[in-house]
Design an enzyme around this catalytic site. Structure first.
Site, PDB file in Angstrom:
ATOM      1  N   ASP A 169      96.666  38.054  -3.276  1.00 44.39           N
ATOM      2  CA  ASP A 169      97.585  38.830  -4.116  1.00 44.39           C
ATOM      3  C   ASP A 169      98.003  38.090  -5.376  1.00 44.39           C
ATOM      4  O   ASP A 169      98.557  38.677  -6.301  1.00 44.39           O
ATOM      5  CB  ASP A 169      98.869  39.110  -3.320  1.00 44.39           C
TER       6      ASP A 169
HETATM    7  C1  BGC Z   1     100.203  39.256   1.749  1.00 45.07           C
HETATM    8  C2  BGC Z   1      98.738  39.540   1.945  1.00 45.07           C
HETATM    9  C3  BGC Z   1      97.919  38.692   1.023  1.00 45.07           C
HETATM   10  C4  BGC Z   1      98.263  37.224   1.185  1.00 45.07           C
HETATM   11  C5  BGC Z   1      97.557  36.351   0.207  1.00 45.07           C
HETATM   12  C6  BGC Z   1     100.464  37.772   1.897  1.00 45.07           C
HETATM   13  O1  BGC Z   1     101.773  37.510   1.572  1.00 45.07           O
HETATM   14  O2  BGC Z   1     100.945  39.956   2.714  1.00 45.07           O
HETATM   15  O3  BGC Z   1      98.467  40.895   1.712  1.00 45.07           O
HETATM   16  O4  BGC Z   1      96.570  38.899   1.330  1.00 45.07           O
HETATM   17  O5  BGC Z   1      99.642  37.038   1.020  1.00 45.07           O
HETATM   18  O6  BGC Z   1      97.993  36.520  -1.089  1.00 45.07           O
END
Ligand code: BGC
Length: 808
Positions: free
Chosen positions: A483
């Site tokens: 993200d």
């Molecule tokens: C989110 C995920 C994401 C991960 C890596 C987490 O906080 O819930 O959807 O893939 O972070 O960024």
């Protein structure tokens, strides 16, 4: 250093000191009513929605940390102490907290008086039950005053912390018998209330916080229990609480139980009142009557035990390494169930007022519980699919109560749609239920725009194909799994969300990770297409996957490892050409899991690069070198100080991808080594470094670039639980449901010499004996005494018991 130990027979973690580095918590509830409870009784509870139906208050970021919760003050001849140690923190002669499956027990002893509190949410009830058991182990009679205390939240947990001009005038309570009723807003639009009762006649009560605490006092020294006299206060506005004063007299050796019920009740609008202005208490009375004696609490506890044994009996193992057994048998599936119940809403790191359910998060979480609760997994898949857009793209999040896509966060995370295929594949492989593919499901919850689930999956798959960039690799959009890798965002405004801010329009930034995920998902997609009777999609899926794998080989390979991405300008991310962020873990794990590079040696080289560049004693870091300054063209990932979170932290979600990838190369030692580095039970012995619960995964362990290297953050609600379960169960033990049978292909380290697994699947029971001779030869599998060709055990009829023996 340990702060407790595992009691494997009881499936409990036993904490032996209240002074753990951080509150170590557990969850109560498995259906609609949930509580978070720390090892000192802190935490809160809610009905269904942690934000909108919050029963009790909790102060995140408070000092001392973890204040409040469910408190019991004992005034024992003028000395006041708490069996949970906090909040009074009077020294105890003995302290123990047992976190079990859906219950917690905390016991304290002082001067020959023991107090043991059992906290649980009985199945089928919207209430926490707290049973306080007092035992006089001294030689003299004890006159003890018990003061209970909880503080009500005015329902909407966000509003409760922000809208003081209204809220401080709203609070209302009723007191009837030994129960305090919290009826704030019941006079108007709410048809629900909360209550806190006890099964003994109280000598007094309090419902007004100021009266109970006195001026300037905190939870550690409220006036009422220290003075030994309740004030029978009536809350009117300000902060309503519930406290009972119960007098207990104990002869030497005598023991007594008090049962407290903290519940939630709803009335039909037409049955709201029992007299003008008096709330109808019938549902609360019924619940209180049910727990009028301690035997009912034992029964509820037995019910919970049966529930969890039933679920966790789906997969059981026994080996010569108890740390592996306790992860596989108890704690990993338990965490997966909690993650199923709560998604990312309420933990000690998620405030319960924040995010909705993540599209990709929910799809991946499902991999960890589909074998435990297949019916609920089915429902979940249909709910998620119903939020999908007609073009196959997806809302990044949806709201658990309405099950609708979340407009505030929107869409544009281009990996999201592919995870739906992975989830559906896992479900159909586990259950054999092809009928789900025929279910009619709306797009964006619009009843006028519907299609079969298979059609949803088709659009997911084609969404990637329709959104390829200049190298034939998938466009990344706002971000992919990571993200925080925001290649189109270019945010320079402080505080702006990297996920929702207006992105630059561009069709250049591509993700090698999504390419790997696409090839990985294609295996499920073609299987699903076959099950749905769509031969043209089977063919298309296979050829699209081959083309994508070729695009990765041509444009996604950096010489010794897989590239991470191309950015907005078409420059490489995760390449030796970069000054920082040269090697990223995600494409190495995902591409090799998908089988890319297995035939030509690239897979092995990529994983050897992971070994050389990303491996640390605390797990595999996300990338190296860490970013040391902010790069607008890379986004949030560079906003974190080096070593934390996505900026080169050990992001536990990604490690199992490499574990699985190593098993594809048959490298069982390495796979196990990586798995065990982050498995909580293996980190127990250095809990002073890890700091969080040694029984559940955390999202992140600080990487080697961080000053607090090795310290975990964000335990419980993380996709790490599901993926690590997949890694150990399906790839190290090697037992995984495939389309035509149960694959039994262990890839074990030498020290796991003998392993027995019992796995229920599609109604049959498989008793699998694995003998690990460590010869490196291909596994030999016999089923009911007959040697198999290969390792695929055909599915047996429901009710059958199948004896499988594997020699590795
Ligand atoms: C989110 C995920 C994401 C991960 C890596 C987490 O906080 O819930 O959807 O893939 O972070 O960024």
């Amino acid at each position: 250093m340990r702060f407790g130990h595992f009691d494997d027979a009881a499936r409990e973690y036993v904490i032996s000191t209240p002074e753990t580095p951080h509150p170590w918590i557990n969850y109560l509830g498995a259906e609609e009513f949930f509580g978070l409870i720390s090892h000192t009784g802190g935490g809160y509870c809610f009905h269904r929605d942690a934000r909108l139906r919050r029963l009790t208050r909790y102060r995140y970021n408070g000092l001392p940390t973890d204040g409040g919760g469910r408190c019991f003050y004992l005034n024992d001849g003028g000395e006041v102490w708490c069996p949970t140690w906090a909040p009074v923190r009077a020294p105890l002669d003995r302290y123990e907290c047992r976190h079990g499956l859906g219950y917690t027990m905390i016991a304290g002893e002082r001067d020959g008086l023991t107090a043991e509190i059992l906290y649980l949410v009985p199945l089928g009830t919207n209430a926490e039950v707290h049973r306080l058991r007092l035992r006089n182990r001294s030689g003299r009679r004890r006159e003890v005053q018990v003061f209970s205390l909880i503080e009500f939240c005015l329902w909407d947990a966000l509003d409760d912390q922000t809208n003081y001009q209204r809220n401080l005038s709203l609070g209302e309570v009723e007191v009837a018998g030994s129960t305090v009723y919290h009826v704030t807003e019941y006079r108007e639009r709410r048809n629900h209330y909360a209550f806190y009762g006890v099964n003994a006649p109280p000598a007094g009560y309090d419902t007004d916080r100021d009266a109970f605490f006195g001026p300037g006092r905190g939870w550690d020294h409220p006036e009422v229990p220290f003075a030994g006299a309740a004030r029978n206060s009536r809350a009117s506005g300000w902060a309503p609480i519930a406290s009972h004063q119960v007098e207990v007299s104990l002869a030497p050796g005598q023991e007594t139980d008090l049962v407290f019920v903290l519940g939630y009740a709803e009335n039909p609008p037409e049955e709201k009142w029992e007299a003008p202005g008096v709330a109808n208490k019938a549902p609360a009375r019924a619940l209180l009557a049910r727990f009028a004696d301690s035997a009912a609490v034992d029964e509820a506890r037995a019910g919970l035990k049966a529930y969890w044994e039933g679920l966790l009996g789906t997969c059981r193992m026994r080996s010569n390494d108890p740390r592996v057994d306790r992860m596989v048998n108890t704690w990993n599936p338990y965490q997966c169930m909690v993650t199923f119940n709560l998604s990312r809403s309420a933990s000690y790191f998620e405030s319960g007022i924040g995010r909705g359910m993540g599209f990709r998060d929910s799809c991946q979480d499902l991999l960890g519980f589909v074998h435990l609760v297949p019916k609920r997994a089915r429902e979940r898949i249909l709910d998620i699919a119903a939020t999908q857009f007609p073009d196959g793209s997806a809302y990044h999040q949806y709201q658990p109560l309405t099950k609708r896509g979340n407009h505030d966060v929107g869409s544009g995370f281009n990996d999201d749609p592919l995870w739906l295929i992975t989830a559906a594949g896992a479900y159909v492989r586990e259950t054999g239920d092809h009928s789900i593919l025929e279910e009619t499901v709306p797009f964006d919850n619009d009843p006028n725009d519907t299609a079969t689930l298979f059609e949803h999956l088709r659009r997911s798959f084609h969404f990637t194909l329709e959104n390829l960039g200049p190298h034939g690799l998938p466009l990344i959009g706002r971000a992919d799994w990571n993200d925080c890798l925001n290649l189109n965002c270019f945010s320079t405004t402080p505080g702006e969300s990297f996920q929702t801010t207006q992105n630059r329009a561009g069709r250049t930034a591509e993700s090698v990770f999504i390419a790997g995920l696409f090839v990985h998902a294609a295996a499920d997609y073609t299987g699903l297409a076959r099950a749905a009777g769509k031969p043209e999609e089977v063919e298309l899926g296979a050829s699209a996957a081959a083309r994508m794998a070729a695009a990765v080989a041509d444009h996604g390979w950096d010489g010794e490892w897989f590239l991470r991405a191309y950015d907005y300008f078409g420059d490489k991310v995760g390449s030796r050409e970069c000054a920082q962020g040269q090697v990223f873990i995600e494409p190495q794990g995902m591409c090799v899991m998908a089988g890319i590079g297995l035939a030509d040696g690239r897979a092995a080289r990529a994983l050897d690069t992971v070994r050389a560049r990303l491996d640390t004693p605390h797990g595999l870091v996300l990338h190296q070198p860490a970013y040391t300054r902010y790069h607008p063209e890379l986004g949030e990932i560079t906003s974190y100080p080096p070593g934390y979170k996505e900026n080169a932290g050990v992001f536990c979600h990604t490690n199992p991808w490499v574990v699985i990838a190593e098993t594809r190369l048959g490298r069982g030692e390495r796979a196990f080594e990586y798995w065990s580095k982050i498995a909580p039970a293996f980190r127990e012995e250095f809990s002073e470094v890890h700091r969080l619960e040694p029984y559940v995964y955390a999202q992140m362990i600080a990487g080697r670039d961080a000053p607090r290297y090795g310290e975990a953050k964000n335990s419980w609600l993380t996709g790490s639980a599901a993926w690590n379960l997949v890694a150990i169960n399906q790839h190290i033990l090697g037992i995984r449901p495939e389309w035509e049978g149960l694959r039994v292909a262990p890839c074990l380290p030498a020290h796991l010499a003998e392993v027995e697994v019992e796995r229920r699947c599609r109604g049959a029971a498989y008793r699998i004996d694995i003998v690990n001779c460590g010869t490196g030869a291909a596994p030999q599998v016999t089923v009911d005494g007959h040697l198999l060709e290969g390792t695929l055990v055909p599915y047996a009829a429901p009710g059958a018991v199948v004896a499988v023996r594997v020699e590795v």
